[in-house]
Design a protein around this motif. Sequence first.
Motif, mmCIF file in Angstrom:
data_model
loop_
_atom_site.group_PDB
_atom_site.id
_atom_site.type_symbol
_atom_site.label_atom_id
_atom_site.label_comp_id
_atom_site.label_asym_id
_atom_site.label_seq_id
_atom_site.Cartn_x
_atom_site.Cartn_y
_atom_site.Cartn_z
ATOM 1 N N GLN A 126 -3.149 11.968 -4.174
ATOM 2 C CA GLN A 126 -4.524 11.644 -3.759
ATOM 3 C C GLN A 126 -5.458 12.831 -3.985
ATOM 4 O OE1 GLN A 126 -4.215 10.423 0.351
ATOM 5 N NE2 GLN A 126 -3.636 8.319 -0.166
ATOM 6 N N ARG B 146 -3.121 -6.399 -4.567
ATOM 7 C CA ARG B 146 -2.771 -5.031 -4.918
ATOM 8 C C ARG B 146 -1.591 -4.995 -5.896
ATOM 9 N NH1 ARG B 146 -3.608 0.321 -3.218
ATOM 10 N NH2 ARG B 146 -1.816 1.612 -3.705
ATOM 11 N N ILE C 239 2.449 11.463 -1.927
ATOM 12 C CA ILE C 239 1.245 10.637 -1.928
ATOM 13 C C ILE C 239 0.003 11.510 -1.708
ATOM 14 C CG2 ILE C 239 -0.012 8.866 -0.612
ATOM 15 C CD1 ILE C 239 2.753 7.542 -0.095
ATOM 16 N N ILE C 240 0.105 12.417 -0.738
ATOM 17 C CA ILE C 240 -1.037 13.284 -0.432
ATOM 18 C C ILE C 240 -1.400 14.140 -1.646
ATOM 19 C CG2 ILE C 240 -1.777 15.251 0.969
ATOM 20 C CD1 ILE C 240 -0.002 13.977 3.227
ATOM 21 N N ALA D 97 -0.908 5.368 -3.465
ATOM 22 C CA ALA D 97 -0.417 4.830 -2.196
ATOM 23 C C ALA D 97 -1.146 5.480 -1.034
ATOM 24 C CB ALA D 97 1.083 5.072 -2.082
ATOM 25 N N LYS D 98 -0.965 4.930 0.157
ATOM 26 C CA LYS D 98 -1.567 5.508 1.362
ATOM 27 C C LYS D 98 -0.482 6.054 2.276
ATOM 28 C CE LYS D 98 -5.443 2.442 0.936
ATOM 29 N NZ LYS D 98 -5.756 1.022 1.097
ATOM 30 N N THR D 99 -0.836 7.110 3.000
ATOM 31 C CA THR D 99 0.134 7.684 3.938
ATOM 32 C C THR D 99 0.214 6.809 5.187
ATOM 33 O OG1 THR D 99 -1.521 9.010 5.083
ATOM 34 C CG2 THR D 99 -0.477 10.002 3.162
ATOM 35 N N ASN E 51 0.792 -1.220 0.000
ATOM 36 C CA ASN E 51 0.000 0.000 0.000
ATOM 37 C C ASN E 51 0.829 1.277 0.000
ATOM 38 O OD1 ASN E 51 -3.080 -0.365 0.132
ATOM 39 N ND2 ASN E 51 -2.257 -2.026 1.390
ATOM 40 N N ARG E 52 2.138 1.137 -0.019
ATOM 41 C CA ARG E 52 2.994 2.308 -0.216
ATOM 42 C C ARG E 52 3.331 2.449 -1.699
ATOM 43 N NH1 ARG E 52 3.211 6.345 3.257
ATOM 44 N NH2 ARG E 52 5.354 6.856 2.698
ATOM 45 N N GLN F 242 -6.222 15.490 4.466
ATOM 46 C CA GLN F 242 -4.900 15.204 5.015
ATOM 47 C C GLN F 242 -4.162 16.528 5.157
ATOM 48 O OE1 GLN F 242 -2.748 12.011 5.357
ATOM 49 N NE2 GLN F 242 -4.795 11.291 5.873
ATOM 50 N N ASP G 89 5.293 10.721 1.849
ATOM 51 C CA ASP G 89 3.924 11.007 2.234
ATOM 52 C C ASP G 89 3.413 12.268 1.544
ATOM 53 O OD1 ASP G 89 3.367 8.844 3.761
ATOM 54 O OD2 ASP G 89 3.153 9.900 5.662
#
Lengths: 345, 477
Positions: free
Chosen positions: B271, B471, B267-268, A193-195, A184-185, B254, B264
Amino acid sequence: MDLSSILLFIINKMNGERTLNAGLHLLRGKKSGQTLQDVEYFDLKPLFGIWPKLDEVLYQQTADELINKALITSDEKFCRLTEKGGVEVQHFQLPRFKGWDYRGREKVFFGRIALAVQTISYFRTGSTSFNPIQRDREIQLFVKRLLEGKPLTDPKFGKRISEELKRALVTSGISDRQKYIFANRLTGRGETAKTYDQLASELDSSPSAVYLLFIESLHMLLPVVENPENYPFLNKCAFDIKVHSYLTDSALRTKKLFDQGYSMKDISKTRNLKMSTIEDHIIEMATNDERFPVTHFVSKDTIQAVLSKSEEMGTKRLKLLKNEFQMLSYFELRLILTVNREGDS
Amino acid sequence: MDLQALLKERFGYSHFRPGQEEVIKHVLNKRDCIAILPTGMGKSLCYQLPGYIMPGSVLIISPLVSLMEDQVMQMRKNGEKRVVALNSFLSFTERSRILASLGNYKFIFVSPEMLSHKSFGLHLKKIEIGLIVIDEAHCISQWGFDFRPDYLRIGEFLSSYNSPILALTATADSKVINDITRYLKMNEPIIQRHSLDRPNISYSIIQLNSTLEKTDWIKERILQTTGPGIIYTSSRKRADELAFELQEAGVAIQSYHAGKEQDDRAIIQEQFLNNELEWISATNAFGMGVHKSDIRQVIHEHLPSTIAAYLQEVGRAGRDGRPAAATLLYIPVDERMTSFIIQSDRPDESQLRHYANMLSEGRDPSESAELAGMTDTGKRIVDYYLERHTLDEVLEVMDTLSAEKETELRKMLHLVRSEQCVREMVLSYFGEQCNEKPEACCSICGLEVLEWLTDKSLKKKTNELVSWDERITNLLG
């Protein structure tokens, strides 16, 4: 495993002889003489630098919780486990980090995988334009070279990488939870991906625990892919990740001069650095090289005397040892304690 | 030369956007020009098109590597292959290869720090440069997180070239224009300005009494109105706090700031682009290089330190031309908070002397800065000035800079407090008149209930949870 269990583990190892902050420096991988020495003295290499950006506030909060639960005590100078803490620490499974070998570079390894996976994911579905999930230019260029001339649009290619990745994850022995985090990264077309925060709430855990599990899984995956025949793709992604030289750049320069026969004083002059800095470098060299000629600085007898005294007193604290050996400098004492590990092994 | 025909042939457009043609003509007449065009109005065309007419190459100095890569990618996608990006991330061999064939490229993008590389200067001297472009030129006068001393050095570099200079920026008041002219050593530049007014954005300024009230207001607002949106906060902590509160209330949000792990952050952003997140609560670290045209709301829950910064952040809303709302929440103590943040980057005299002393002892600069208690931004600024001035002069510069910052903050405060039309005020700050007010202008002019705002039809994308191997199969096959 989470930050508080790691912290408990460190404090246990440090044996009541260091401040709370020593643990923070260790986890952040601070390259100061003191931290590098602690790593050696207290056998903490695996945890060195596993969290370079660890937030001081989070660290302090975690420590405060341990204090409130009466697992540790901490005053201005030292931090130690309580009896209850000592019992508690026995229950923990030893974390399987290899911080000393990877020092934050494991994230580069993952960054390469992540960008390659994203690229393949888009190309194999007929799309060549996307926002690279890795901003680091070095990683981008690495992946560009890695994938150059590869049949990205061929479904067989993606499948091969997919199988290799799954096989490596299974072989590494990481937990199912870690496999879930790893997968999931990864980002791809229609699958962002998820944080760490998001994964924590999905797994009913804390972001710091998720982070640590993730880093540990990379440290367990890296040794597995050292074999290029079984893991051609991942092996390439791991190129140059493990540290070659365990010395800092500055220490390396000092080492060159030292090897050419310069005295410490000369090196200090030539490099325009303080004597204490050169001393730190020498300690660093001794820490990382079993064949370091410690006896150039102190005699065998002296070493023996200090080590047995240290054992007798049950301490590695320089100040206490200095009281016993007035004629030795702090530098000499530090150097002697560095050799200790050979006595151990 | 028929510009219209070239436009059609090369870019497939039948009309120029407002301002573009004028800029292009100035450039072709070899005049230095500062072009102030709102973001998303086709700034890059202003140098691409002349590039096809003028002999020699176009050199484009661009502040952000990601932005640069983005532009290069866009140009390649549109069929222009003679384009290259040079920055310090290239490997030595790659860079050498490009430098050796520099003349083959029509468009050469470079990062400011490349200009101080000797080999780059030597190679550049060998080829013909028809035009020099400075992108995001307002960075030159900004003293903040994106302060780039390298940018200030551009002028020194440019003084040895005769090519016309085109400075591009989205926001520039008279001070910024003066700084750009001075630092880039521009020769009587023509200022080509397209109205910065964004008629599709309505402004609201709302005074509240406490941080708690702000939180409640935001919560209610976000639950009842549509995203995608950005909440700008003054601190990382506050960004986290708001994200947490709103997550509890079921909002897909987020926080984003420089304290987050790099992965991160990417990613944010991704998203948010994919509408998996509806809201972002962020410090000013969020925004540059984010291409999302359907942002419907920007909420400031703190007082930005300058009107220019405020407008730049607001300008991220409604790029698609559809209505968007900008809201600024204000409580009396915000003034002190912002003032404090401005001054915290400014090293005081004792810090500065301490730092300079340590440097002269040959200590490591970063370590010295840390020991002296200077912020990263503070260090960057000081390093730049220390290279050129004596310590006492630097102290004086610091005083001037900090007085300027206070003045800017006063202007922002005036905007918030004056009870005059926000649109008029903002435009007048940039030397513009507001000729026509849209119906949904601002809270001072009076805002009816905005119907589009309460339309919560935006579908949140939710992915089902799948097992790890599933996944990976989804991703790679």
